[in-house]
Design an enzyme around this catalytic site. Structure first.
Site, PDB file in Angstrom:
ATOM      1  N   ARG A  71      -2.291   0.361   2.702  1.00 40.20           N
ATOM      2  CA  ARG A  71      -1.890  -0.454   1.548  1.00 40.20           C
ATOM      3  C   ARG A  71      -1.223   0.379   0.446  1.00 40.20           C
ATOM      4  O   ARG A  71      -0.648  -0.172  -0.487  1.00 40.20           O
ATOM      5  CB  ARG A  71      -3.115  -1.171   0.956  1.00 40.20           C
ATOM      6  N   GLU A  81      16.857  -6.448  12.012  1.00 41.91           N
ATOM      7  CA  GLU A  81      15.515  -5.881  12.166  1.00 41.91           C
ATOM      8  C   GLU A  81      15.595  -4.447  12.702  1.00 41.91           C
ATOM      9  O   GLU A  81      14.859  -3.563  12.233  1.00 41.91           O
ATOM     10  CB  GLU A  81      14.687  -6.783  13.097  1.00 41.91           C
ATOM     11  N   GLU A  83      13.315   2.223   7.323  1.00 41.69           N
ATOM     12  CA  GLU A  83      11.986   2.436   6.748  1.00 41.69           C
ATOM     13  C   GLU A  83      11.224   3.581   7.401  1.00 41.69           C
ATOM     14  O   GLU A  83      10.417   4.236   6.748  1.00 41.69           O
ATOM     15  CB  GLU A  83      11.148   1.146   6.713  1.00 41.69           C
ATOM     16  N   ASN A 106      -6.031  -3.520  -8.248  1.00 42.28           N
ATOM     17  CA  ASN A 106      -4.823  -3.792  -7.464  1.00 42.28           C
ATOM     18  C   ASN A 106      -4.069  -4.909  -8.171  1.00 42.28           C
ATOM     19  O   ASN A 106      -4.670  -5.909  -8.549  1.00 42.28           O
ATOM     20  CB  ASN A 106      -5.213  -4.249  -6.053  1.00 42.28           C
TER      21      ASN A 106
HETATM   22  O1  M6R Z   1       3.037  -9.247   4.982  1.00 44.73           O
HETATM   23  P1  M6R Z   1       4.427  -9.788   4.983  1.00 44.73           P
HETATM   24  O2  M6R Z   1       4.892 -10.226   6.319  1.00 44.73           O
HETATM   25  O3  M6R Z   1       4.620 -10.887   3.966  1.00 44.73           O
HETATM   26  O4  M6R Z   1       5.341  -8.573   4.534  1.00 44.73           O
HETATM   27  C1  M6R Z   1       6.703  -8.738   4.322  1.00 44.73           C
HETATM   28  C2  M6R Z   1       7.424  -7.405   4.287  1.00 44.73           C
HETATM   29  O5  M6R Z   1       6.946  -6.624   3.231  1.00 44.73           O
HETATM   30  C3  M6R Z   1       7.255  -6.635   5.601  1.00 44.73           C
HETATM   31  O6  M6R Z   1       7.711  -7.385   6.689  1.00 44.73           O
HETATM   32  C4  M6R Z   1       8.035  -5.303   5.554  1.00 44.73           C
HETATM   33  O7  M6R Z   1       9.398  -5.556   5.517  1.00 44.73           O
HETATM   34  C5  M6R Z   1       7.658  -4.435   6.763  1.00 44.73           C
HETATM   35  N1  M6R Z   1       7.266  -3.139   6.311  1.00 44.73           N
HETATM   36  C6  M6R Z   1       8.772  -4.223   7.712  1.00 44.73           C
HETATM   37  O8  M6R Z   1       8.408  -3.426   8.792  1.00 44.73           O
END
Ligand code: M6R
Length: 624
Positions: free
Chosen positions: A27, A493, A500, A105
């Site tokens: 997190r 994607e 990333e 948080n």
């Molecule tokens: O938990 P979520 O699916 O809502 O998160 C959305 C994005 O933050 C998440 O998909 C992010 O782009 C990933 N790190 C991609 O691998």
């Protein structure tokens, strides 16, 4: 999107808290810290330690300078918002007298005003965080309350009432040997109940090794865990509320790496299971599809005349794929939007609009805010989510859970494939309810869906050449990804994964757009990954993508082609050819995505980066 842990019980609190932080480190990992409450010569006192950087830094500090044993502790792993990732800004934050410690948080939006008020009262701030004000406010409010059971919880309620924004707060007080309190608004918090012990966590991973019995906290609630009085949950006004009880169906082993070098690799390997589990039990005996929670009538679903799919990052890409399938199967117009833009452009929504929100974590603040905006406008909201009981599904009218299991690596993989499959189910469900498809037509497509776990398994067994290719691409400056139709979101994607994880410039394009500008960046040797649609899809789309491969190759590109078995048209133009099994056109993203995940992982690993915890990122983004 920090991780928070709290503990009250007979074990050494520090051990439990550190173990919880290890599981929550996905997190945020800008800093980590702990505080424990101990009996001192003159009553209770707090002992704390915190360190910038990953949890390992804190653990090293604690090995050199151990904290005393204790039965109450709190901990935090940080993703920095207010104030840089320094020791000083690391949580817990302590009050000026050192008798209150707080972890947080979220973002306290009115912290500047509160800070000014405290400074006017002579308090000197020791960090640049929004959180520190809470420690000082708690001290002042607690001091003004009479000594009584529940005093710390009452202080927490009063302070929470003064805060604006998003917060999960956990507070320990040196004068409270038996009690820990926490509060939440717009930010996750779950309670774990063990045998004579209690846990607090940003999610259940924090305490899964100790108990599966959990309580879900609602919005604007304060929880008190007290060694003798047990668990009490109230709203901010002090009215007692009964938290929702549930049993976690993940086990501790599911949160470990299972022999893989990275959680990401383990999660990629789990994709066939994630798809199978997401499909499991969805088809009733009469062929009807079954969603988890549907607080919408068939009539409401029939009345839908427009669909928005709203989500972020990888989940947004799942939404883009959903558009092709849902429009094709239902003939309802679908718009796909990134959640952070949705509410600010004032979208046209009403009772007959369905907003599908997609989120792995169920806590993404941008998506949550989009959801709330949609509900204010009276739209119906259906959530596709991986984390049971998280905020987004709780606030939605209908829920379809992806059963991908816990996803620890920051990069979404198995949850993405499960989301795509869930989107297909939503499309089929709507088509069925609205009478556009007969049950046997739905069953025929579901039968194709059921072949996907095997197809992904097959892709996974042939990945060594992709890994080898990844190693050879580790020095690339830029990599482009091209696709058409459902291959376009797959290209996006693939580029996102690479950015990333490997910190390499990457972009995904609709292959047809290339000639309108981006083709200018192609130079001698530029790697270009092309996702080729099946030749059995509309002939023109396949032929056009084959032409696009030739166009980039003619300009010097090194072509990496992902094409289905038997597609020989691509062979002359592919410098590297990655084969995937034959799959129906709309379902193809589930298989074509997999080599791109492996490619990004291998490139990042070769470059020596932390694949599971890429820089600047966090798994769950709970700020806007
Ligand atoms: O938990 P979520 O699916 O809502 O998160 C959305 C994005 O933050 C998440 O998909 C992010 O782009 C990933 N790190 C991609 O691998």
């Amino acid at each position: 999107m920090c991780g928070i842990v709290g503990y009250v019980g007979p074990q050494n609190a520090l051990d439990v808290v550190l173990e919880g932080l290890r599981r929550l480190e996905y997190r945020g990992y800008d800093s980590a810290g702990v505080a424990v409450r101990v009996d001192g010569p003159d009553g209770g006192e707090l002992a704390a330690a915190k360190k910038a950087g990953k949890l390992a830094n804190l653990e090293k500090l604690l090995a050199d300078e151990p904290l005393p044993e204790s039965t109450i502790g709190i901990g935090h792993t940080r993703w920095a918002t207010h104030g840089g990732p320094t020791d000083r800004n690391a949580h817990p934050h302590l009050s000026a007298d050192g008798r209150v410690a707080v972890v947080h948080n979220g973002i306290i939006e009115n912290f500047a005003a509160l800070r000014a008020e405290l400074e006017d009262a002579g308090i000197e701030m020791r960090s640049e965080t929004d959180t520190e004000v809470v420690a000082h406010l708690m001290t002042a409010v607690y001091a003004g309350l009479p000594e009584s059971p529940g005093r710390l919880a009452e202080a927490m309620r009063l302070v929470s009432g003064r805060l604006e924004g998003a917060f999960t707060l956990v507070v320990t007080h040196a004068d409270e040997p038996d009690t820990l309190v926490a509060s939440r608004r717009n930010s996750p918090l779950v309670v774990g109940i063990g045998d004579g012990e209690y846990f607090l966590g940003s999610d259940v991973a924090a305490f899964i090794a100790h108990t599966r019995e959990a309580r879900e906290l609602g919005q604007d609630q304060v929880v008190e865990i007290d060694r003798t009085r047990g668990l009490t949950v109230t709203d901010f006004a002090g009215s007692v509320v009964e938290p929702v009880a549930y049993t976690v169906d993940w086990d501790a082993a599911a949160a470990e790496k299972g022999g893989h070098d990275w959680f990401m690799l383990k999660e990629i390997a789990e994709q066939p299971q994630a798809i199978a589990d997401t499909l499991l039990g969805r088809l009733g005996e009469d062929g009807e599809l079954i969603l988890d929670e549907v607080r919408l009538s068939d009539q409401e679903l029939r009345d839908i005349d427009k669909i928005f799919v709203v989500s972020c990052g990888t989940s947004f890409h799942a939404g883009l794929i959903a558009k092709y399938a849902i429009e094709h199967w239902t003939r309802i117009p679908v718009e796909v939007e990134v959640a952070s833009e949705f509410r600010y452009r004032d979208p046209v929504l009403d009772r007959s609009t369905l907003v599908v929100v997609i989120s792995q974590s169920g806590e993404t603040m941008d998506t949550l805010m989009a959801l709330r905006h949609a509900k204010e406008q009276k739209a119906r909201v259906l959530a596709i989510c991986n984390v049971n009981g998280s905020t987004i599904p709780r606030e939605s009218d209908a829920v379809l859970y992806t059963h991908a299991g816990p996803e620890v690596a920051v990069a979404s993989t198995k949850s993405f494939l499960a989301q795509i499959v869930a989107c297909y189910l939503v499309g089929l469900f709507l088509a069925q309810v609205r009478g556009i498809k007969y049950a046997d037509e739905v069953a025929a497509i579901v039968a194709e869906l059921q072949k996907l776990p095997g197809a992904v398994e097959q892709v996974l067994t042939h990945m060594e050449p992709v890994r080898e290719l990844g190693r050879s691409l580790a020095d690339a400056d830029t990599i482009l990804f091209l696709g058409r139709h459902v291959g376009f979101p797959v290209a996006l994607e693939g580029a996102l994964k690479l950015k990333e994880l490997a910190y390499i410039h990457a972009e995904g394009f609709a292959a047809g757009e290339l000639k309108h500008g981006p083709i200018a960046v192609i130079d001698q040797g530029t790697p270009v990954v092309v996702i080729v649609p099946s030749p059995r899809s509309r002939e023109s789309v396949h032929g056009k993508v084959v032409s696009n491969i030739q166009e980039v190759r003619a300009r010097g590109a090194r072509t990496i082609v992902i094409a289905e078995e038997g597609d020989d048209d691509v062979v002359p133009y592919a410098d590297h050819l990655i084969r995937v099994p034959r799959t129906p056109t709309l379902l193809a993203p589930v298989v074509t995505t997999v080599p791109l995940q492996i490619l990004a992982c291998e490139i990042a690993d070769t470059r020596g980066f932390d694949v599971d915890q890429p820089r600047n990122l966090a798994k769950s983004v709970t700020v806007e």
